[in-house]
Design an enzyme around this catalytic site. Structure first.
Site, PDB file in Angstrom:
ATOM      1  CG  HIS A   3      22.428 -43.001  85.567  1.00  0.00           C
ATOM      2  ND1 HIS A   3      22.464 -42.652  86.907  1.00  0.00           N
ATOM      3  CD2 HIS A   3      22.473 -44.353  85.530  1.00  0.00           C
ATOM      4  CE1 HIS A   3      22.536 -43.750  87.642  1.00  0.00           C
ATOM      5  NE2 HIS A   3      22.539 -44.804  86.834  1.00  0.00           N
TER       6      HIS A   3
ATOM      7  CB  SER B 154      11.034 -18.541  68.601  1.00  0.00           C
ATOM      8  OG  SER B 154      11.618 -17.281  68.856  1.00  0.00           O
TER       9      SER B 154
ATOM     10  CE  LYS C  60      14.187 -23.000  69.871  1.00  0.00           C
ATOM     11  NZ  LYS C  60      14.107 -22.086  71.022  1.00  0.00           N
TER      12      LYS C  60
ATOM     13  CD  GLU D 257       8.841 -26.402  76.551  1.00  0.00           C
ATOM     14  OE1 GLU D 257      10.068 -26.291  76.596  1.00  0.00           O
ATOM     15  OE2 GLU D 257       8.116 -25.631  75.885  1.00  0.00           O
TER      16      GLU D 257
END
Ligand code: ARG
Length: 465
Positions: free
Chosen positions: A155, A276, A282, A289
């Site tokens: 979980h 970024s 970043k 992804e």
């Protein structure tokens, strides 16, 4: 050029030609089409359509077409209906009327199936190699931190301590099953439809087994009507590809999470992340992804072909032309994702000290304590209850497991002996999970060796001769 036209009194409309042509994408089957046509020319010589010398000229002309196709611009200006027509036109340009016999008794229906099978077989071999290299990278990453402990999650909550190699081996097993699935798909792909004609079988006495052998097939198709409309083999491949992407996507998701500031115990390399355009601090996990994102496209390909086939009347229908784009797209994305994943695995670093902090500030040892009590005879439900109370008390007082001294623990409950105090360290409970398939060091050592043995045989089987 067209391979038909005699019974038509009007030419096709320009719109229909544009709409129905497939050369723009099935040109990728050119090499397969040429190999198939060479085998077919030899078969035609066997049944007396070509003389041996004519056959030789056709085979050589086809070889030259293949060579010429490697030059840029080879397809420029071609308006042929599909790759099969294109090859025959080129053959005609090279050999004149000899080309007019190449299609004797042959149908594009069997030809398209043949080409796709040849193409897919080579693609599966490439995928197997890419998969094996990814698995080797996983083993390498496991070997870099053989004793590191990480939190295992259920979980997405810290659950129990596991060895880092144990976690990576979970993915090894998934990819191992994927390799088996690819090999099974390859078996179904590796069946020769040549000799099936349009749907009813050839009226020329071909030695189908010989044609199959020449093209490296393991078997010939058993029924000409089935052969004309069968795309199960593509679906088998797309399913195997979808499953690999599923596993890659879950791995990507794990690592995206584990490398966040919040988790922080996995470090993705600068070389597979990007920054970024606005926020200077970043470092984004774009490679992972994109793997997660491309998964949807591969599943889309599986779904799209299922829908194309559903409800098609027996044997060939032109709808089947829509099988190729999903096949190509899935194969391209699969290969790209396998390669990208390998590079990510090769460059990722574990931060064992951060993983240890994550372990030690949580109650991953709770199960170990309860099981120790149960081993000494306390019914497990009572043990569970008692340890639960200890956790609750710790949370109230802001104590982590290592903050408890053996005396304090015994004061909390006399059931907690010195053995329980030792189990407050996550390494101890981990060592007890020594069943085959468990996370104890000896079990993991054996699992790693077993994985390496299997990988070795897989690597050997995919090594190009
Ligand atoms: N381009 C066609 C395809 O991809 C080849 C087969 C055409 N056959 C036919 N009967 N029209 O399916």
């Amino acid at each position: 050029m067209k391979l038909w036209g005699g019974r038509f009194s009007q030419p096709p409309s320009e719109v229909f030609e544009r709409f129905s042509g497939s050369l723009a994408f099935d040109r990728r089957l050119l090499e397969a089409d040429i190999r198939g046509s060479q085998a077919y020319a030899r078969a035609l010589a066997q049944v007396g359509i070509y003389t041996p010398e004519e056959c030789q000229r056709v085979v050589e002309a086809l070889e030259r077409i293949l060579e010429a196709s490697r030059a840029p611009g080879f397809f420029d200006g071609a308006t042929d209906e599909d790759v099969h027509t294109f090859v025959i036109r080129k053959l005609k340009e090279a050999t004149g009327e000899l080309a007019e016999k190449i299609h004797t008794g042959r149908s594009r229906n069997e030809q398209v199936s043949l080409d796709m099978r040849l193409w897919l077989r080579a693609e599966i071999d490439r995928d197997l190699e890419l998969l094996a290299l990814l698995m080797r990278a996983l083993i390498g990453l496991a070997r870099r931190y053989p004793n590191a402990l990480i939190p295992g999650y259920t979980h997405l909550r810290r659950a129990q301590a596991v060895l880092w190699p144990h976690y990576l081996l979970a993915y090894f097993e998934m990819f191992w099953r994927d390799a088996e699935r690819l090999q099974q798909a390859r078996k179904r792909v590796n069946v020769c439809p040549l000799g099936s004609g349009a749907l009813a079988g050839s009226a020329f006495a071909f030695d189908r087994e010989a044609m199959a052998r020449e093209l490296g097939f393991e078997a010939i198709s058993a029924n000409s009507m089935d052969a004309a409309g069968d795309r199960d083999f593509v679906l088998d491949y797309l399913y195997a590809a979808s499953m690999i992407l599923l596993h890659l996507s879950r791995l990507a998701e794990d690592w995206i999470v584990y490398s966040t500031d919040e988790f922080g115990w996995l470090e993705l390399s600068d070389s597979v992340t990007s920054g970024s355009s606005l926020m200077p601090q970043k470092k984004n996990p774009d490679a992972l992804e994109l793997i997660r994102g491309k998964t949807g496209r591969v599943w889309g390909a599986l779904c799209s072909l299922f829908v194309t086939l559903k409800g098609l009347p027996t044997t060939y229908n032109r709808d089947l032309q829509e099988d190729k784009l999903p096949m190509f797209e899935a194969a391209d994305e699969l290969a790209a994702c396998l390669e990208m994943a390998r590079v990510v695995v090769e460059t990722t670093e574990l931060r064992p000290e951060r993983a240890r902090i994550a372990l030690e500030e949580s109650w991953v040892v709770a199960t170990d304590l309860a099981e120790a009590l149960a081993r000494r005879g306390m019914p497990f439900h009572r043990a569970h209850q008692l340890v639960g109370k200890l956790v609750l008390e710790s949370l109230r007082r802001g104590k982590k497991p290592s903050d408890w001294t053996p005396e304090e623990l015994a004061a909390f409950s006399p059931e907690f002996t010195a053995e329980c105090a030792i189990l407050l360290h996550p390494d101890e409970g981990m060592r007890m999970r020594a069943v085959p398939g468990g996370t104890a060091p000896e079990a993991v050592r054996q699992a790693l060796e077993n994985a390496e043995r299997r990988l070795e045989s897989l690597l050997q089987s995919v090594a190009s001769p």
